[in-house]
Design a protein around this motif. Structure first.
Motif: not given
Length: 369
Positions: A36-38, A57-59, A132-137
């Motif tokens: 998962s990537a958001v 992401d698509s999933r 702010l831009l958060g990136i979560a994997l």
């Protein structure tokens, strides 16, 4: 070209093609082992964190955990403001965001497990507008593998590009929204407005111009080139456009196109030189044959008239006479003349022609009803 370059190209394509965000985040998952990537924007306010734009992401899109606001909403413990400084401009794990015995972490991990998400790695980037831009994997729940140093370095290198792609996309969206708003304003004008280059290639039109050229009432735009009804008139029109474009003083030029059904009056003025060294020319086109159909109640409001007096003004603005108006309304000619006298007095004019001039110079006459 290696995968890193391909992913960067995908990211910067996202600015103009938002659908590329899904493809870019799918590739980021493939490179890091995430499931998962958001990416999501946040805004800090007096009432806490407000969530904004988001891509995934698509999933994640297919399995969006709508029933788990503790993960997807502003109540996610990672979004508590005191944790933001810990993750700003760096890659972090939950060990760095939460204190050792923080109960929020235990609750969060249980909520994540319910939707199949395990180990977390993320980053937080400041945006130019203060958001702010958060990136979560996240890796899959129960995955024995972990995010390695290569994945961490990859996210650290990509984080500034993610924020820049986000900002570019927001800027383009704002510009498009503003262009649409300006188009809507221009479409309200009765006057036909046409922008073209120095050769007469049409670049933009408002709604009135589309109606005019679509009906070929003296002007057309077949093939994207502005034309008159004959080759000779077209050549003269193009000469006038070129002359206006060459005028460095940007004075207003005037010309007339006689279409056989009444002349079109055209005012032309060049824009300032753009970054490519070229100018565009704006044409304002009006036809004396177009009637100004303004409802009487509008004339009454703008000119301070009674409704009966305003009906007379509306008729005069459309070229009718006082006598014809009296006949059509079924009133005595003397009554109509008295209404004209009162309208002249209220508008500070002394002649019928002046009254019509005041009406036709009103804002109501310039806007489509």
């Amino acid at each position: 070209m290696n995968n890193k370059d391909e992913l960067l190209l995908q990211l910067y394509a996202c600015a103009s093609q938002p659908a590329h965000w899904t493809m870019a985040l799918d590739q980021l998952c493939a490179e890091t082992g995430a499931c998962s990537a958001v990416v999501q924007t946040f805004e800090l306010g007096t009432e806490g964190v407000r969530l904004g734009w988001q891509a995934s992401d698509s999933r994640t899109q297919r399995q969006r955990p709508l029933d788990c606001p503790q993960v997807t909403g502003e109540h996610n413990p990672r979004l508590q403001t005191h944790r933001f400084k810990r993750g700003l401009n760096r890659v972090v794990r939950d060990d760095e965001l939460f204190d050792r015995h923080d109960p929020g972490r235990v609750t969060l991990q249980a909520d994540l497990a319910r939707i199949g998400l395990g180990e977390f790695m993320g980053a937080l980037q400041p945006l130019a507008d203060g958001r702010l831009l958060g990136i979560a994997l996240h890796r899959p729940w129960g995955d024995p593998d972990t995010f390695d140093r290569h994945s961490e370095d990859r996210l650290a290198a990509l984080a500034p590009h993610l924020s820049q792609a986000c900002e570019l996309g927001q800027q383009l969206l704002s510009a498009r929204t503003e262009m649409q708003r300006q188009q809507q304003h221009a479409d309200m004008l009765r006057c036909a407005l046409i922008a073209c280059d120095e050769q007469g290639q049409v670049q933009w039109m408002n709604h009135s111009a589309m109606l005019l050229t679509g009906a070929e009432r003296g002007l057309s735009s077949r093939g994207g080139l502005l034309r008159a009804q004959s080759p000779g008139l077209s050549a003269r029109l193009h000469e006038d456009i070129a002359a206006a474009a060459r005028d460095t003083a940007r004075a207003v030029h005037y010309t007339v196109i006689d279409n056989g059904h009444g002349p079109l009056h055209i005012a032309l003025r060049a824009s300032s030189v753009d970054t490519q060294g070229a100018r565009s020319v704006m044409l304002a086109v009006t036809s004396a044959q177009d009637l100004v159909n303004v409802p009487p109640d509008i004339w009454a409001k703008l000119l301070g008239l009674t409704l009966a007096e305003a009906r007379l003004v509306a008729a005069l603005a459309q070229g009718e006479t006082v006598e014809l108006h009296a006949t059509q309304r079924g009133i005595a000619l003397g009554t109509a003349r008295n209404q004209l006298k009162m309208a002249l007095a209220k508008t500070g004019t002394s002649r019928q022609a002046d009254l019509v001039r005041v009406a036709l110079s009103s804002a109501a006459a310039q806007v489509l009803g």
